[in-house]
Design a protein around this motif. Structure first.
Motif, PDB file in Angstrom:
ATOM      1  N   ALA A  28       0.778  -1.263  -0.022  1.00  0.00           N
ATOM      2  CA  ALA A  28      -0.014   0.035   0.121  1.00  0.00           C
ATOM      3  C   ALA A  28       0.932   1.245  -0.051  1.00  0.00           C
ATOM      4  CB  ALA A  28      -0.937   0.277   1.275  1.00  0.00           C
ATOM      5  N   GLN A  29       1.890   1.308   0.812  1.00  0.00           N
ATOM      6  CA  GLN A  29       2.955   2.313   0.939  1.00  0.00           C
ATOM      7  C   GLN A  29       3.293   2.511  -0.438  1.00  0.00           C
ATOM      8  OE1 GLN A  29       5.467   1.093   3.754  1.00  0.00           O
ATOM      9  NE2 GLN A  29       5.837   3.224   4.568  1.00  0.00           N
ATOM     10  N   HIS A  30       3.891   1.456  -0.917  1.00  0.00           N
ATOM     11  CA  HIS A  30       4.711   1.755  -2.541  1.00  0.00           C
ATOM     12  C   HIS A  30       3.682   2.031  -3.327  1.00  0.00           C
ATOM     13  CE1 HIS A  30       5.949  -0.134  -6.243  1.00  0.00           C
ATOM     14  NE2 HIS A  30       7.159   0.139  -5.750  1.00  0.00           N
ATOM     15  N   ALA A  31       2.400   1.748  -3.447  1.00  0.00           N
ATOM     16  CA  ALA A  31       1.427   2.086  -4.402  1.00  0.00           C
ATOM     17  C   ALA A  31       1.274   3.686  -4.356  1.00  0.00           C
ATOM     18  CB  ALA A  31       0.331   1.279  -4.405  1.00  0.00           C
ATOM     19  N   ALA A  32       1.142   3.948  -2.985  1.00  0.00           N
ATOM     20  CA  ALA A  32       0.824   5.364  -2.588  1.00  0.00           C
ATOM     21  C   ALA A  32       2.036   6.291  -3.316  1.00  0.00           C
ATOM     22  CB  ALA A  32       0.535   5.619  -1.349  1.00  0.00           C
ATOM     23  N   ALA A  33       3.324   5.834  -3.000  1.00  0.00           N
ATOM     24  CA  ALA A  33       4.245   6.516  -3.382  1.00  0.00           C
ATOM     25  C   ALA A  33       4.454   6.686  -4.932  1.00  0.00           C
ATOM     26  CB  ALA A  33       5.714   5.916  -2.907  1.00  0.00           C
ATOM     27  N   VAL A  34       3.982   5.693  -5.765  1.00  0.00           N
ATOM     28  CA  VAL A  34       4.259   5.554  -7.115  1.00  0.00           C
ATOM     29  C   VAL A  34       2.878   6.569  -7.615  1.00  0.00           C
ATOM     30  CG1 VAL A  34       3.653   4.395  -9.331  1.00  0.00           C
ATOM     31  CG2 VAL A  34       4.938   3.238  -7.286  1.00  0.00           C
ATOM     32  N   ARG A  35       1.755   6.419  -7.111  1.00  0.00           N
ATOM     33  CA  ARG A  35       0.746   7.151  -7.379  1.00  0.00           C
ATOM     34  C   ARG A  35       0.966   8.760  -7.346  1.00  0.00           C
ATOM     35  NH1 ARG A  35      -3.550   3.668  -6.061  1.00  0.00           N
ATOM     36  NH2 ARG A  35      -4.763   3.381  -7.808  1.00  0.00           N
ATOM     37  N   ALA A  36       1.861   9.015  -6.288  1.00  0.00           N
ATOM     38  CA  ALA A  36       2.233  10.589  -6.139  1.00  0.00           C
ATOM     39  C   ALA A  36       3.226  11.213  -6.839  1.00  0.00           C
ATOM     40  CB  ALA A  36       2.663  10.459  -4.521  1.00  0.00           C
ATOM     41  N   ARG A  37       3.695  10.206  -7.839  1.00  0.00           N
ATOM     42  CA  ARG A  37       4.670  10.978  -8.611  1.00  0.00           C
ATOM     43  C   ARG A  37       4.100  11.972  -9.651  1.00  0.00           C
ATOM     44  NH1 ARG A  37       9.719   8.393  -7.998  1.00  0.00           N
ATOM     45  NH2 ARG A  37      10.479   9.123  -9.918  1.00  0.00           N
ATOM     46  N   PRO A  38       4.424  13.206  -9.745  1.00  0.00           N
ATOM     47  CA  PRO A  38       3.936  14.311 -10.534  1.00  0.00           C
ATOM     48  C   PRO A  38       3.929  13.974 -11.818  1.00  0.00           C
ATOM     49  CG  PRO A  38       5.748  15.404  -9.155  1.00  0.00           C
ATOM     50  CD  PRO A  38       5.986  13.603  -9.068  1.00  0.00           C
ATOM     51  N   LYS A  39       4.831  13.214 -12.691  1.00  0.00           N
ATOM     52  CA  LYS A  39       4.826  13.136 -13.751  1.00  0.00           C
ATOM     53  C   LYS A  39       3.813  12.065 -14.405  1.00  0.00           C
ATOM     54  CE  LYS A  39       9.658  13.583 -14.875  1.00  0.00           C
ATOM     55  NZ  LYS A  39      10.770  12.986 -15.386  1.00  0.00           N
ATOM     56  N   LEU A  40       3.347  11.215 -13.314  1.00  0.00           N
ATOM     57  CA  LEU A  40       2.144  10.435 -13.749  1.00  0.00           C
ATOM     58  C   LEU A  40       0.857  10.636 -13.474  1.00  0.00           C
ATOM     59  CD1 LEU A  40       3.944   7.002 -12.023  1.00  0.00           C
ATOM     60  CD2 LEU A  40       4.134   7.892 -14.304  1.00  0.00           C
ATOM     61  N   LYS A  41       0.539  11.759 -13.169  1.00  0.00           N
ATOM     62  CA  LYS A  41      -0.815  12.193 -12.740  1.00  0.00           C
ATOM     63  C   LYS A  41      -1.919  11.851 -13.929  1.00  0.00           C
ATOM     64  CE  LYS A  41      -0.595  13.405  -8.397  1.00  0.00           C
ATOM     65  NZ  LYS A  41      -0.997  12.523  -7.259  1.00  0.00           N
ATOM     66  N   ALA A  42      -1.276  12.619 -15.017  1.00  0.00           N
ATOM     67  CA  ALA A  42      -2.199  12.946 -16.253  1.00  0.00           C
ATOM     68  C   ALA A  42      -2.374  11.440 -16.697  1.00  0.00           C
ATOM     69  CB  ALA A  42      -1.732  13.594 -17.346  1.00  0.00           C
ATOM     70  N   ALA A  43      -1.436  10.607 -16.777  1.00  0.00           N
ATOM     71  CA  ALA A  43      -1.692   9.177 -17.405  1.00  0.00           C
ATOM     72  C   ALA A  43      -2.851   8.501 -16.560  1.00  0.00           C
ATOM     73  CB  ALA A  43      -0.314   8.665 -17.555  1.00  0.00           C
ATOM     74  N   LEU A  44      -2.544   8.381 -15.324  1.00  0.00           N
ATOM     75  CA  LEU A  44      -3.351   7.747 -14.225  1.00  0.00           C
ATOM     76  C   LEU A  44      -4.541   8.242 -14.489  1.00  0.00           C
ATOM     77  CD1 LEU A  44      -0.904   8.186 -10.938  1.00  0.00           C
ATOM     78  CD2 LEU A  44      -1.703   6.079 -11.943  1.00  0.00           C
ATOM     79  N   ASP A  45      -4.798   9.450 -14.585  1.00  0.00           N
ATOM     80  CA  ASP A  45      -6.105  10.018 -15.023  1.00  0.00           C
ATOM     81  C   ASP A  45      -6.929   9.382 -16.065  1.00  0.00           C
ATOM     82  OD1 ASP A  45      -8.193  11.632 -13.764  1.00  0.00           O
ATOM     83  OD2 ASP A  45      -7.656  13.216 -15.020  1.00  0.00           O
ATOM     84  N   SER A  46      -6.097   9.389 -17.261  1.00  0.00           N
ATOM     85  CA  SER A  46      -6.380   8.765 -18.660  1.00  0.00           C
ATOM     86  C   SER A  46      -6.974   7.470 -18.303  1.00  0.00           C
ATOM     87  CB  SER A  46      -5.415   9.002 -19.540  1.00  0.00           C
ATOM     88  OG  SER A  46      -4.513   8.126 -19.505  1.00  0.00           O
ATOM     89  N   HIS A  47      -6.379   6.685 -17.546  1.00  0.00           N
ATOM     90  CA  HIS A  47      -6.728   5.220 -17.279  1.00  0.00           C
ATOM     91  C   HIS A  47      -7.794   5.067 -16.056  1.00  0.00           C
ATOM     92  CE1 HIS A  47      -3.974   3.055 -20.012  1.00  0.00           C
ATOM     93  NE2 HIS A  47      -3.269   3.978 -19.619  1.00  0.00           N
ATOM     94  N   GLY A  48      -8.396   6.379 -15.479  1.00  0.00           N
ATOM     95  CA  GLY A  48      -9.396   6.112 -14.306  1.00  0.00           C
ATOM     96  C   GLY A  48      -8.922   5.630 -13.154  1.00  0.00           C
ATOM     97  N   VAL A  49      -7.395   5.696 -12.943  1.00  0.00           N
ATOM     98  CA  VAL A  49      -6.905   5.055 -11.616  1.00  0.00           C
ATOM     99  C   VAL A  49      -6.017   6.090 -11.001  1.00  0.00           C
ATOM    100  CG1 VAL A  49      -6.796   2.718 -12.814  1.00  0.00           C
ATOM    101  CG2 VAL A  49      -4.756   4.283 -13.142  1.00  0.00           C
ATOM    102  N   LEU A  50      -6.435   7.337 -10.911  1.00  0.00           N
ATOM    103  CA  LEU A  50      -5.804   8.304  -9.960  1.00  0.00           C
ATOM    104  C   LEU A  50      -6.038   7.844  -8.580  1.00  0.00           C
ATOM    105  CD1 LEU A  50      -4.154  10.972 -10.485  1.00  0.00           C
ATOM    106  CD2 LEU A  50      -6.435  12.200 -10.952  1.00  0.00           C
ATOM    107  N   ASP A  51      -7.278   7.560  -8.398  1.00  0.00           N
ATOM    108  CA  ASP A  51      -7.528   6.959  -6.792  1.00  0.00           C
ATOM    109  C   ASP A  51      -7.768   5.595  -6.732  1.00  0.00           C
ATOM    110  OD1 ASP A  51      -7.509   9.684  -6.098  1.00  0.00           O
ATOM    111  OD2 ASP A  51      -9.683   9.886  -6.905  1.00  0.00           O
ATOM    112  N   ILE A  52      -7.399   4.812  -5.504  1.00  0.00           N
ATOM    113  CA  ILE A  52      -7.732   3.641  -5.503  1.00  0.00           C
ATOM    114  C   ILE A  52      -8.891   3.274  -5.866  1.00  0.00           C
ATOM    115  CG2 ILE A  52      -7.698   1.684  -3.655  1.00  0.00           C
ATOM    116  CD1 ILE A  52      -5.593   3.581  -2.058  1.00  0.00           C
ATOM    117  N   GLY A  53      -9.093   1.789  -6.486  1.00  0.00           N
ATOM    118  CA  GLY A  53     -10.553   1.330  -6.859  1.00  0.00           C
ATOM    119  C   GLY A  53     -11.069   1.981  -8.174  1.00  0.00           C
ATOM    120  N   GLY A  54     -10.212   2.676  -8.956  1.00  0.00           N
ATOM    121  CA  GLY A  54     -10.574   3.078 -10.238  1.00  0.00           C
ATOM    122  C   GLY A  54     -10.947   1.856 -11.336  1.00  0.00           C
ATOM    123  N   TYR A  55     -10.185   0.882 -11.254  1.00  0.00           N
ATOM    124  CA  TYR A  55     -10.280  -0.191 -12.310  1.00  0.00           C
ATOM    125  C   TYR A  55     -11.651  -0.949 -12.159  1.00  0.00           C
ATOM    126  CZ  TYR A  55      -9.311  -4.424 -14.901  1.00  0.00           C
ATOM    127  OH  TYR A  55      -9.290  -5.363 -15.807  1.00  0.00           O
TER     128      TYR A  55
END
Ligand SMILES: N[C@@H](CCC(=O)N[C@@H](CS)C(=O)NCC(=O)O)C(=O)O
Length: 213
Positions: free
Chosen positions: A186-213
């Motif tokens: 969980a800690q590791h996933a939160a740290a990856v999610r927090a990486r600034p360069k990933l925000k837009a790509a995470l959002d495009s897959h609907g997974v910016l927040d936990i449970g988006g899949y």
């Protein structure tokens, strides 16, 4: 320029997140599941699976582990893997293959994809067994993190962390349940999610927040 054949929430997420993190130019080819299942998509990858990565010289790569290893080693200046050919790179490859050939496969089975086309009852047994296999494999990854984190390669963030993060998104019964069971993951996933360069790509897959899949 690279061409990433991409489907929302599918296995192209690792390539997508990695390309963003590396800031390497590429074109996203967004596809629907129907387009992926067209026989012509098998001209790109023999099994008709996502991800595929088109190279500037016209070749196409398939298999997520191969795509991630290729990108990290083709752009060593981005620091997404130890130097190609080094002992560290060998270790990096071991963990990448551990995840792509064991955990990704077990997750697909646990999601009920019925790759062997068996009866519903038989598939229910496969789903159950695969879920137990996933638990075993996640525990191995959590142990590696607790022995030498914060990242899978120790103090250096790498493409392995992006790959593992993608797999957490598909965890069953849920991403949240995996986090609850293994706080280190969980800690590791939160740290990856927090990486600034990933925000837009995470959002495009609907997974910016936990449970988006
Ligand atoms: N071993 C392959 C597995 C890829 C895979 O299972 N991709 C799934 C999506 S996550 C897929 O394309 N499924 C095709 C379909 O559902 O028609 C890899 O690592 O790239």
């Amino acid at each position: 320029m690279y061409k990433l054949y991409n489907v929302k929430g599918w296995g192209s997420m690792c390539g997508h997140f990695l390309l963003e993190e590396m800031a390497v130019p590429y074109t996203n080819i967004w596809m629907t599941s129907g387009q992926v299942r067209e026989p012509s998509f098998r001209d790109l990858g023999p099994l008709g699976l996502i991800p595929c990565l088109g190279l500037p010289d016209g070749r196409t790569l398939f298999e997520s582990g191969a795509i991630v290893a290729f990108l990290a080693s083709a752009h060593p200046e981005t620091g997404m893997a130890p130097p190609p050919g080094s002992h560290g790179f060998g270790e990096f490859l071991s963990w990448l293959h551990f995840m792509s050939t064991n955990l990704y496969v077990a997750i697909n089975h646990a999601l009920g994809e019925n790759p062997f086309n068996v009866s519903a009852a038989e598939n229910a047994s496969i789903v159950k067994g695969a879920a137990l296999k996933c638990d075993e494999l996640w525990a191995i990854l959590a142990t590696r993190l607790s022995r030498g984190g914060p990242w899978l390669m120790g103090k250096d963030f790498s493409a392995l962390d992006i790959y593992m993060f993608m797999l957490t998104i598909w965890a069953r019964p849920s991403e949240a349940a995996l986090h609850e069971k293994l706080p280190r993951i969980a800690q590791h996933a939160a740290a990856v999610r927090a990486r600034p360069k990933l925000k837009a790509a995470l959002d495009s897959h609907g997974v910016l927040d936990i449970g988006g899949y």
